[in-house]
Enzyme design. Structure first.
Site, PDB file in Angstrom:
ATOM      1  N   ARG A 142     -21.790 -58.492  48.410  1.00  0.00           N
ATOM      2  CA  ARG A 142     -22.422 -58.356  47.241  1.00  0.00           C
ATOM      3  C   ARG A 142     -21.689 -59.294  46.297  1.00  0.00           C
ATOM      4  O   ARG A 142     -21.500 -60.453  46.455  1.00  0.00           O
ATOM      5  CB  ARG A 142     -22.227 -56.695  46.885  1.00  0.00           C
ATOM      6  CG  ARG A 142     -23.508 -56.449  45.640  1.00  0.00           C
ATOM      7  CD  ARG A 142     -23.263 -55.072  45.413  1.00  0.00           C
ATOM      8  NE  ARG A 142     -22.188 -54.798  44.702  1.00  0.00           N
ATOM      9  CZ  ARG A 142     -22.037 -53.366  44.358  1.00  0.00           C
ATOM     10  NH1 ARG A 142     -22.725 -52.556  44.534  1.00  0.00           N
ATOM     11  NH2 ARG A 142     -20.918 -53.162  43.502  1.00  0.00           N
ATOM     12  N   MET A 156     -45.152 -37.832  33.277  1.00  0.00           N
ATOM     13  CA  MET A 156     -44.197 -38.625  32.656  1.00  0.00           C
ATOM     14  C   MET A 156     -43.252 -37.793  31.884  1.00  0.00           C
ATOM     15  O   MET A 156     -42.026 -38.104  31.494  1.00  0.00           O
ATOM     16  CB  MET A 156     -45.097 -39.452  31.567  1.00  0.00           C
ATOM     17  CG  MET A 156     -44.038 -40.525  30.917  1.00  0.00           C
ATOM     18  SD  MET A 156     -44.896 -41.669  29.751  1.00  0.00           S
ATOM     19  CE  MET A 156     -45.762 -42.734  31.163  1.00  0.00           C
ATOM     20  N   LYS A 177     -19.440 -47.352  33.433  1.00  0.00           N
ATOM     21  CA  LYS A 177     -20.582 -48.159  33.449  1.00  0.00           C
ATOM     22  C   LYS A 177     -21.731 -47.454  33.366  1.00  0.00           C
ATOM     23  O   LYS A 177     -21.899 -46.117  33.779  1.00  0.00           O
ATOM     24  CB  LYS A 177     -20.603 -49.030  34.666  1.00  0.00           C
ATOM     25  CG  LYS A 177     -20.847 -48.283  36.014  1.00  0.00           C
ATOM     26  CD  LYS A 177     -20.445 -49.343  36.785  1.00  0.00           C
ATOM     27  CE  LYS A 177     -20.543 -48.576  38.373  1.00  0.00           C
ATOM     28  NZ  LYS A 177     -21.547 -48.893  39.348  1.00  0.00           N
ATOM     29  N   TYR A 216     -51.362 -33.697  38.104  1.00  0.00           N
ATOM     30  CA  TYR A 216     -52.056 -34.641  38.536  1.00  0.00           C
ATOM     31  C   TYR A 216     -52.439 -34.692  39.964  1.00  0.00           C
ATOM     32  O   TYR A 216     -51.266 -34.500  40.442  1.00  0.00           O
ATOM     33  CB  TYR A 216     -51.550 -35.976  38.021  1.00  0.00           C
ATOM     34  CG  TYR A 216     -51.566 -36.216  36.612  1.00  0.00           C
ATOM     35  CD1 TYR A 216     -52.700 -36.183  35.662  1.00  0.00           C
ATOM     36  CD2 TYR A 216     -50.351 -36.696  36.060  1.00  0.00           C
ATOM     37  CE1 TYR A 216     -52.511 -36.448  34.508  1.00  0.00           C
ATOM     38  CE2 TYR A 216     -50.090 -36.893  34.514  1.00  0.00           C
ATOM     39  CZ  TYR A 216     -51.275 -36.947  33.840  1.00  0.00           C
ATOM     40  OH  TYR A 216     -51.343 -37.188  32.458  1.00  0.00           O
TER      41      TYR A 216
END
Ligand SMILES: Cc1ncc(COP(=O)(O)O)c(C=O)c1O
Length: 381
Positions: free
Chosen positions: A139, A321, A41, A273
């Site tokens: 779940r 990013m 998956k 940043y």
């Protein structure tokens, strides 16, 4: 212009030889009476579903598992016809496509059984259904109180030729915490729910419960089949279970960037940043062209380890990013040099587990989140 692996900005090398060896190690652990379902998956936990599924089957896995039906259908579209279970269904299916593709479908509740039965009527083919028991995870899966009704309705649909109940299964909550009291309690509940279903007339092809940590540490949970995901990729399910090497497993993914810029800067220079890192003295900065858009966790700003120029450095300041910076401390490193974020660990590079610690997360998330902008380069195909 075509890019070779060496000229790529960054790449995730996927060692399919290691994946095959891991599957063989897991098979050796569980023995010949127990089948292995390779869980592929989430694009094989970021490693690439189709190549990893093929490699797992080559190494002796006899089943594949996915979460969503779309993941399973993509494997079928690639020509993979092995037994294939998918378990995360939502109203609307696609049940018809699932039946026609010969998928085994996890069913956790009455709404799903109703929808799959209707699809079987439409397609005029019996649906292969595996009933999922919630033995305590809380779940997906059917609660013990609702189990008699689900089992009863499934058997009634089977009697009408609309479904075939091929499996009974469950999933652990805390198998990665050795000794956790829920492990024994879930196992006992599974035995009870399975015994009930079999007494009522369910004759499953496979009964299963074990994920990677259970496969590595709890032989009493094997039943007919185990469902390892993370172990197949050579990553530890968690620090309490042990390291991959403890179980003869080798990490499959190596994440590498090509240093994009090296420059000298004066003391007191802010980096990235927010200026959360400021150079102490004159130094050299190296720019690594991978960022949170590529899956490098921003939470590992100031903490993530990277092997550059023969030494493990720490991310200096914030992960942005598309890029982050390391302080090379005046060492000579050429643009284009390798920056290895993680790999097998035997060449001095950090591991996915190291990044998990640096980002306060689990290694599953580190490998799975590596983004689609990072090409996968397959080794030992
Ligand atoms: C139902 C189910 N089975 C098996 C697995 C594989 O788990 P692991 O990667 O811990 O082996 C998962 C993954 O979360 C799962 O959801």
């Amino acid at each position: 212009m075509s890019e070779t692996a060496q000229t790529l900005r960054a790449r995730a090398e996927i060692d399919l030889g290691a994946l095959r060896a891991n599957v063989r190690a897991l098979r050796g652990r569980v023995g010949t009476d127990v089948q292995v379902m390779g869980v592929v998956k989430a694009d094989a936990y970021g490693h690439g579903a189709v190549p990893c599924a093929r490699a797992a089957l080559e190494a002796g896995a006899t089943w594949l598992g996915t979460a969503t039906p779309h993941e399973a259908l993509a494997l079928r579209a690639a020509g993979i016809d092995a037994p294939l279970l998918c378990w995360l269904w939502t109203p609307g299916g696609p049940w018809d496509e699932g039946i026609l593709a010969d998928l085994d479908m996890g069913v956790s509740g009455m709404w799903a059984l109703r929808e799959v039965t209707e699809a079987a009527r439409r397609t005029a083919r019996p649906a292969r259904v595996q009933l999922k028991a919630d033995t305590g995870l809380g779940r997906n899966g059917c609660q013990p109180a609702d189990w008699p009704r689900l089992v009863g309705e499934a058997l009634a649909a089977q009697a009408r030729g609309l479904v075939k109940v091929t499996g009974v299964w469950s999933h652990f909550a805390c198998a990665d915490e050795p000794g956790h009291p829920s492990i024994g309690a879930q196992l006992e509940t599974f035995h009870e729910m399975l015994t009930y279903a079999e007494k009522e007339g369910v004759d499953p092809e496979v009964r299963h419960m074990a994920n990677s940590p259970a496969t590595l540490t709890l032989p009493e949970t094997y039943f007919d089949l185990v469902r390892p995901g993370i172990a197949m990729y050579g990553v530890s399910p968690g620090p309490e279970v042990g390291s991959p090497a403890d179980f003869g497993l080798r990490p499959v993914m190596r994440l590498v960037g090509s240093v994009a810029l090296v420059k000298d800067v004066p003391p007191g220079h802010g980096v990235s940043y927010g200026h959360h890192y400021v150079t102490e003295g004159p130094t050299t900065l190296g720019l690594v062209p991978l960022g949170y858009a590529d899956g490098v966790p921003r939470h590992a700003s100031g903490r993530g380890p990277v092997l550059v120029g023969g030494k493990v450095r720490t991310v200096a300041g914030r992960v942005a990013m598309d890029q982050f910076v390391v302080d090379l401390g005046g060492d000579v490193v050429e643009p284009g040099a390798q920056a290895v974020l993680f790999g097998a660990g035997d060449h001095g590079e950090p591991t996915a587990e190291d990044w998990a610690r640096a980002a306060d997360t689990i290694a599953y998330e580190i490998v799975t989140r590596i983004g689609s902008r990072v090409p996968r380069v397959y080794l030992n195909e």
